[in-house]
Structures are given as C-alpha cells and as structure tokens.
Design an enzyme around this catalytic site. Structure first.
Site, PDB file in Angstrom:
ATOM      1  N   ASP A  10       8.593   5.969  -3.818  1.00  0.00           N
ATOM      2  CA  ASP A  10       7.207   5.952  -3.325  1.00  0.00           C
ATOM      3  C   ASP A  10       6.292   6.459  -4.346  1.00  0.00           C
ATOM      4  O   ASP A  10       6.789   7.297  -5.326  1.00  0.00           O
ATOM      5  CB  ASP A  10       6.978   6.687  -1.955  1.00  0.00           C
ATOM      6  CG  ASP A  10       5.569   6.573  -1.422  1.00  0.00           C
ATOM      7  OD1 ASP A  10       4.811   5.614  -1.736  1.00  0.00           O
ATOM      8  OD2 ASP A  10       4.883   7.755  -1.222  1.00  0.00           O
ATOM      9  N   SER A  11       5.016   6.762  -4.522  1.00  0.00           N
ATOM     10  CA  SER A  11       4.315   7.529  -5.414  1.00  0.00           C
ATOM     11  C   SER A  11       4.315   8.860  -5.200  1.00  0.00           C
ATOM     12  O   SER A  11       3.769   9.839  -6.107  1.00  0.00           O
ATOM     13  CB  SER A  11       2.807   6.920  -5.266  1.00  0.00           C
ATOM     14  OG  SER A  11       2.318   7.295  -3.790  1.00  0.00           O
ATOM     15  N   CYS A  73       6.638   1.990  -0.221  1.00  0.00           N
ATOM     16  CA  CYS A  73       5.363   2.117  -0.608  1.00  0.00           C
ATOM     17  C   CYS A  73       4.518   0.755  -0.680  1.00  0.00           C
ATOM     18  O   CYS A  73       4.929  -0.232  -1.105  1.00  0.00           O
ATOM     19  CB  CYS A  73       5.147   2.311  -2.086  1.00  0.00           C
ATOM     20  SG  CYS A  73       3.590   2.930  -2.839  1.00  0.00           S
ATOM     21  N   GLU A 152      -0.888  14.610   0.489  1.00  0.00           N
ATOM     22  CA  GLU A 152      -0.166  15.494  -0.267  1.00  0.00           C
ATOM     23  C   GLU A 152      -0.271  16.958  -0.482  1.00  0.00           C
ATOM     24  O   GLU A 152       0.464  17.379  -0.821  1.00  0.00           O
ATOM     25  CB  GLU A 152      -0.338  14.481  -1.907  1.00  0.00           C
ATOM     26  CG  GLU A 152       0.375  13.261  -1.807  1.00  0.00           C
ATOM     27  CD  GLU A 152       1.675  13.390  -2.345  1.00  0.00           C
ATOM     28  OE1 GLU A 152       2.185  14.020  -2.788  1.00  0.00           O
ATOM     29  OE2 GLU A 152       2.531  12.117  -1.824  1.00  0.00           O
ATOM     30  N   CYS A 185       0.382   2.124   4.661  1.00  0.00           N
ATOM     31  CA  CYS A 185       0.648   3.177   3.752  1.00  0.00           C
ATOM     32  C   CYS A 185       1.414   4.102   4.203  1.00  0.00           C
ATOM     33  O   CYS A 185       1.158   4.462   5.300  1.00  0.00           O
ATOM     34  CB  CYS A 185      -0.760   3.930   3.213  1.00  0.00           C
ATOM     35  SG  CYS A 185      -0.538   5.276   1.917  1.00  0.00           S
ATOM     36  N   HIS A 187       2.171   7.288   3.713  1.00  0.00           N
ATOM     37  CA  HIS A 187       1.782   8.380   3.890  1.00  0.00           C
ATOM     38  C   HIS A 187       1.099   8.460   5.221  1.00  0.00           C
ATOM     39  O   HIS A 187       1.099   9.751   5.949  1.00  0.00           O
ATOM     40  CB  HIS A 187       0.549   8.703   2.812  1.00  0.00           C
ATOM     41  CG  HIS A 187       1.158   9.020   1.518  1.00  0.00           C
ATOM     42  ND1 HIS A 187       1.515   8.286   0.527  1.00  0.00           N
ATOM     43  CD2 HIS A 187       1.304  10.252   0.871  1.00  0.00           C
ATOM     44  CE1 HIS A 187       1.975   8.782  -0.451  1.00  0.00           C
ATOM     45  NE2 HIS A 187       1.814  10.198  -0.315  1.00  0.00           N
TER      46      HIS A 187
END
Ligand code: DGL
Length: 266
Positions: A10-11, A73, A152, A185, A187
């Site tokens: 994932d990012s 992701c 994040e 997403c 996240h």
C-alpha cells in the site's frame, strides 16, 4: 503447494487493515508487507507517478521471493493492476477493486443508494461505476483527499477528523440519500467509528475485508497454498518507519513471529 510468502503493499499503513482478514482466511501463510510511508499519499498523484512507485515496490517484493502480490490499495489497483501484470508476468497479482465491487453486488438490493468514497485517483478512474454498471444499485462517488494524510498522522478519533468527515460527507450523503457507504480506500476503516458516530444508520462496506477471499481463491486455483509445515513468519517494511506505522502493526498484531524493517533506496 508453495511455502514462500505473499507480498502485500500500500502507499502507507492503510493496507495493514487488510491483514486481519488475510490472516484469518490464510492461517498457514507468511506475509511480506510494504508501506511506502515516505511517499504517501498516492491518491492525489498523477497515475504515471503511481505506476512508477508501484513498479518499484513490486520489484522489491519480487526480490523478497514472494509467490504472489496482493495490492492492498484501491488507488494502485484502480490505476496500475494491468501495467503491473504486464511488467511482472511471472507473478500473480490480486487487486482490491473486483472483490470490493463483488461485495456491493452481493449485499445490496436493486435501487439501493450506494456511496463510494476514495482517493482522487480511485474516483477519477471511474472503475467502480464501470464494474457495477448493470448491478441495479444507484452509485454516487466522492473523493476525500484529506482523509489519508490525517490518518497517516494518527488523527483518527479527534475533532479535526470528525470535522473533515462532515466536510466531505454531510452534503454528499444527504443529497444522494446514501444508505450504504463503500470505504474504497484501505485507510478509511481506521475512521469507521468517526463516520458512524456522525451517521449511525449508515451501512458500511469495508474494502479491506474483501481481498482475502480473492487471494485465497487465486492461491487455490494456482496450487500455491502453503502446506502448513512451516510456521508463518511475517515481515513489515516501510520506506519511512513512522511512529504511527509501528503503532498500527502493534495494534493489528497479526502473528506471533514478525519483524519490522526499514527499506529505502528507490
Ligand atoms: N490506501 C490507499 C487506497 O486504498 C490510498 C492511500 C493514498 O492516497 O496514498 O486507496
């Protein structure tokens, strides 16, 4: 049968939300996770940049001798899945978009009003409307680019997070009479509580819980399941070992045997 690990990326830390479902569907497998925490977020970057970064990560995971790569992701799956398959023909790739769309198809009734929230790149790709055309659901989409940087930063369960949720969702949910919200997403599951605190009657579909079924099916189809003779051992790599990434790993504590390492050098 193949006892090599499965690569996941994932990012940033969002893809870690896929690990509990993967671990429970695949108890004998080992995972090598890569989070590009130094360059997150991807969702507001140009697709060409996302392709370049994803190719570097896939090459790194291949160097770790993985037998398959699961793209945890939505942003990367919606923009790079085909180019990654072309570039690494020897490695099976499983994306997250198809299983998440399948979850909507299987759990929503015709005419149900479904909202898809994701990054700018995922929403701009229009991949969910394309995959769900003909499903009978009424689909609306909304990009929520500020969510990932706040997550994040570890700012879930704060006033600033709930203010941001209201900024994106108040009008969107009301104008489209949304009944079910797809968190497109990986996240976003980390702010499920913030969302439900504001909109308690919303039904949430979490894309992170959907990929495990497709990973298992693909391993079975290719006869690549681990045989259970080797205890699972996981590795978590990040391009920047942020405090929040480490906290998240401890929060999900996926296996008793894992190590965390820094990988830089792209
Ligand atoms: N977790 C990623 C996704 O599922 C997006 C994060 C980002 O914008 O970098 O789309």
């Amino acid at each position: 049968m193949d006892n090599r690990p499965i690569g996941i990326f994932d990012s940033g830390l969002g893809g870690l939300t896929c690990i509990p479902a993967l671990r429970s569907a695949l108890p004998n497998e080992s995972f090598v996770y890569f989070g590009d925490t130094a360059r997150t977020p991807y969702g507001s970057k140009d697709p060409e940049t996302i392709r370049e970064f994803s190719g570097q990560i896939a090459a790194f995971l291949v160097s770790q001798n993985v037998k398959m790569i699961a793209i945890a992701c939505n942003t990367v799956s919606s923009t790079c899945l085909l180019s990654l398959r072309e570039r690494f023909p020897g490695i099976p790739f499983v994306g997250i978009i198809e299983p998440a769309a399948k979850a909507i198809r299987e759990t929503c009734r015709p005419g149900e009003s479904v909202g898809v929230i994701g990054t700018k790149a995922t929403i701009a790709s229009n991949i969910y409307p394309k995959l769900l055309a003909g499903s009978g659901v009424r689909l609306s989409q909304k990009a929520c680019p500020a969510f990932v940087p706040l997550i994040e930063e570890g700012l879930d369960d704060t006033d600033i997070m709930r203010l941001t949720v209201r900024h994106y969702l108040d009008g969107f949910l009301a104008e489209n009479a949304i009944e079910t919200l797809l968190l497109a997403c990986t996240h976003y599951p980390l702010i499920t509580d913030d969302i439900l605190a504001l909109y308690p009657s919303l039904r949430i579909v979490n894309s992170s819980e959907t990929i495990a079924g497709d990973v298992r099916a693909e391993l079975e189809r290719l006869d690549l399941l681990a045989d259970g003779t080797v205890p699972p051992k996981d590795a978590f790599y990040a391009s920047d070992l942020s405090e929040n990434f480490l906290n998240m790993i401890n929060r999900i504590s996926v296996s008793s045997d894992f190590r965390v390492a820094f990988h830089h050098g792209f």
